[in-house]
Design an enzyme around this catalytic site. Structure first.
Site, PDB file in Angstrom:
ATOM      1  N   TYR A  11       9.630   8.682  16.991  1.00  0.00           N
ATOM      2  CA  TYR A  11       9.613   8.440  15.547  1.00  0.00           C
ATOM      3  C   TYR A  11      10.815   9.116  14.887  1.00  0.00           C
ATOM      4  O   TYR A  11      11.491   8.525  14.030  1.00  0.00           O
ATOM      5  CB  TYR A  11       8.308   8.969  14.948  1.00  0.00           C
ATOM      6  CG  TYR A  11       8.239   8.893  13.448  1.00  0.00           C
ATOM      7  CD1 TYR A  11       8.001   7.676  12.798  1.00  0.00           C
ATOM      8  CD2 TYR A  11       8.407  10.041  12.662  1.00  0.00           C
ATOM      9  CE1 TYR A  11       7.927   7.614  11.415  1.00  0.00           C
ATOM     10  CE2 TYR A  11       8.338   9.982  11.285  1.00  0.00           C
ATOM     11  CZ  TYR A  11       8.095   8.766  10.661  1.00  0.00           C
ATOM     12  OH  TYR A  11       8.032   8.708   9.284  1.00  0.00           O
ATOM     13  N   SER A  57       0.846  -1.192   0.000  1.00  0.00           N
ATOM     14  CA  SER A  57       0.000   0.000   0.000  1.00  0.00           C
ATOM     15  C   SER A  57       0.878   1.237   0.000  1.00  0.00           C
ATOM     16  O   SER A  57       2.105   1.163   0.126  1.00  0.00           O
ATOM     17  CB  SER A  57      -0.933   0.008   1.227  1.00  0.00           C
ATOM     18  OG  SER A  57      -0.176   0.113   2.419  1.00  0.00           O
ATOM     19  N   SER A  84      12.978  10.234   6.774  1.00  0.00           N
ATOM     20  CA  SER A  84      12.024  11.335   6.909  1.00  0.00           C
ATOM     21  C   SER A  84      12.772  12.594   7.303  1.00  0.00           C
ATOM     22  O   SER A  84      13.851  12.526   7.906  1.00  0.00           O
ATOM     23  CB  SER A  84      10.986  10.988   7.984  1.00  0.00           C
ATOM     24  OG  SER A  84      10.215  12.122   8.333  1.00  0.00           O
ATOM     25  N   LYS A  88      13.917   7.459  12.633  1.00  0.00           N
ATOM     26  CA  LYS A  88      14.302   7.929  11.306  1.00  0.00           C
ATOM     27  C   LYS A  88      15.773   8.348  11.281  1.00  0.00           C
ATOM     28  O   LYS A  88      16.444   8.209  10.253  1.00  0.00           O
ATOM     29  CB  LYS A  88      13.402   9.083  10.881  1.00  0.00           C
ATOM     30  CG  LYS A  88      11.942   8.689  10.703  1.00  0.00           C
ATOM     31  CD  LYS A  88      11.699   7.832   9.479  1.00  0.00           C
ATOM     32  CE  LYS A  88      11.617   6.351   9.707  1.00  0.00           C
ATOM     33  NZ  LYS A  88      11.342   5.583   8.489  1.00  0.00           N
TER      34      LYS A  88
END
Length: 361
Positions: free
Chosen positions: A215, A49, A177, A219
């Protein structure tokens, strides 16, 4: 007060929109013409996805044989069946499970040659974060689920496939990111606990800000691993890329069904297709001279902003320049320097050593 705030907003907006036109050091790069990938084998993690699936569709359309993964074999097979051409197939891979990584690695080794390994799979805790979530399947002990999914599983896979990557001269792409600028060296500074700040065990309900900081740490671990792998595997070429802020199910439908996903409502997000195109660009960019020590991204950032350092600069990049302004700058593929922490070889080595311990190497 409101006039001051308005003035600041106007100034920032003007800089973000006009900056790329006067920033000679950071202009959009030109990619080589789209190449025929016939005969190439491309492995895409998290290809069922979102941006990963869009990248798989494009790579398959160019003739590549694509192996994509999902947390279930059925889901991966369904996604593989949607690709044009022949030879594609799906494999199950749960990056939070060490056993799943080992099983997957055995299957990949049967391919004998991997031209591109695209580490796209990952997660972010949804807005209803209640944590902590931990997995105990890794030899080193309990680890936060997001760390395992975003970093440790991919790291374990690198270790299992390193000889194959070396013999294949693989292009290895890490999807990181702009949030890696929110990560800091503090994530590995606790000598009593080598993982230090990279630990969700103290997080609880209502602590979404701290969860997002975690998060950012994961990253940053992507960037640290990519740079150390570049030193470790001489025949590999390693590229770090961000697809930008895209309207996908990450952090919402995949992990917390039915929960509000703000990315679906912000008009300045990129589509999954646009994000996938960035991943494809990272597989095709010409040389390490273009992308080495850099992050490929679909928007310009004010890299040399004065006064702000560390996580404050990361907050500007992430919460303002990406989430609000990424589509207001001239379109193109930009390369910007990674964070100082990501380029720190000592920190790269410490992150590598801790990760090796956790995967039992």
């Amino acid at each position: 007060m409101w006039s001051d705030i308005f003035l600041v907003v106007v100034v920032v907006l003007a800089i973000v929109m006009a900056g790329p036109r006067f920033d000679d050091a950071h202009q959009p790069i030109t990619l080589p013409p789209a190449s025929d990938l016939t005969g190439q084998t491309i492995v895409v993690t998290g290809g069922t996805s979102g941006v990963g699936h869009q990248a798989a569709l494009e790579l398959a359309s160019r003739g590549g044989r694509v192996v994509l993964t999902g947390r279930s074999k059925g889901r991966a097979d369904t996604a593989a069946a949607q690709l044009t051409g022949t030879g594609h197939f799906g494999l199950a891979l749960d990056l939070t499970s060490h056993d799943s990584v080992l099983t997957f690695a055995k299957e990949v080794k049967k391919l004998k040659k991997v031209d591109v390994l695209l580490f796209n799979a990952g997660m972010i805790y949804g807005p209803d974060f209640t944590g902590p979530f931990q997995t105990g399947t890794y030899p080193g002990g309990l680890v936060d689920t997001m760390i395992a999914s975003n970093h440790l599983g991919s790291f374990a896979l690198v270790q299992e496939l390193l000889s194959l990557l070396e013999s294949s001269g693989t292009r290895v792409v890490f999807v990181s990111s702009i949030s890696h600028h929110l990560g800091t060296p503090a994530l590995l500074e606790d000598t009593a606990d080598p993982v230090g700040g990279v630990d969700g065990s103290t997080l609880g309900a209502g602590q979404a800000v701290r969860a997002f900081g975690l998060y950012g740490d994961t990253k940053l671990l992507n960037v640290l691993t990519a740079n150390r792998l570049e030193r470790e595997c001489e025949s590999c070429s390693v590229v770090v890329v961000t697809p930008g802020f895209c309207a996908t199910s990450m952090g919402s439908a995949d992990r917390t069904p039915g929960i509000f996903n703000p990315a679906e409502y912000l008009p300045l997000t990129f589509s999954a297709k646009q994000g996938g195109d960035m991943l494809v660009a990272a597989t095709q960019v010409d040389s390490a001279e273009v992308a080495g020590g850099k992050m490929m991204q679909p928007y310009w950032i004010w890299e040399d902003v004065p006064l702000l350092q560390g996580r404050w600069k990361g907050a500007l990049f992430n919460l303002v320049e990406e989430m609000l302004f990424q589509r207001l700058v001239p379109p193109g593929i930009y390369v910007h320097t990674q964070s100082d922490a990501g380029l720190d070889e000592l920190l790269q080595d410490r992150a590598w050593d801790w990760s090796m311990q956790m995967v039992g190497k």
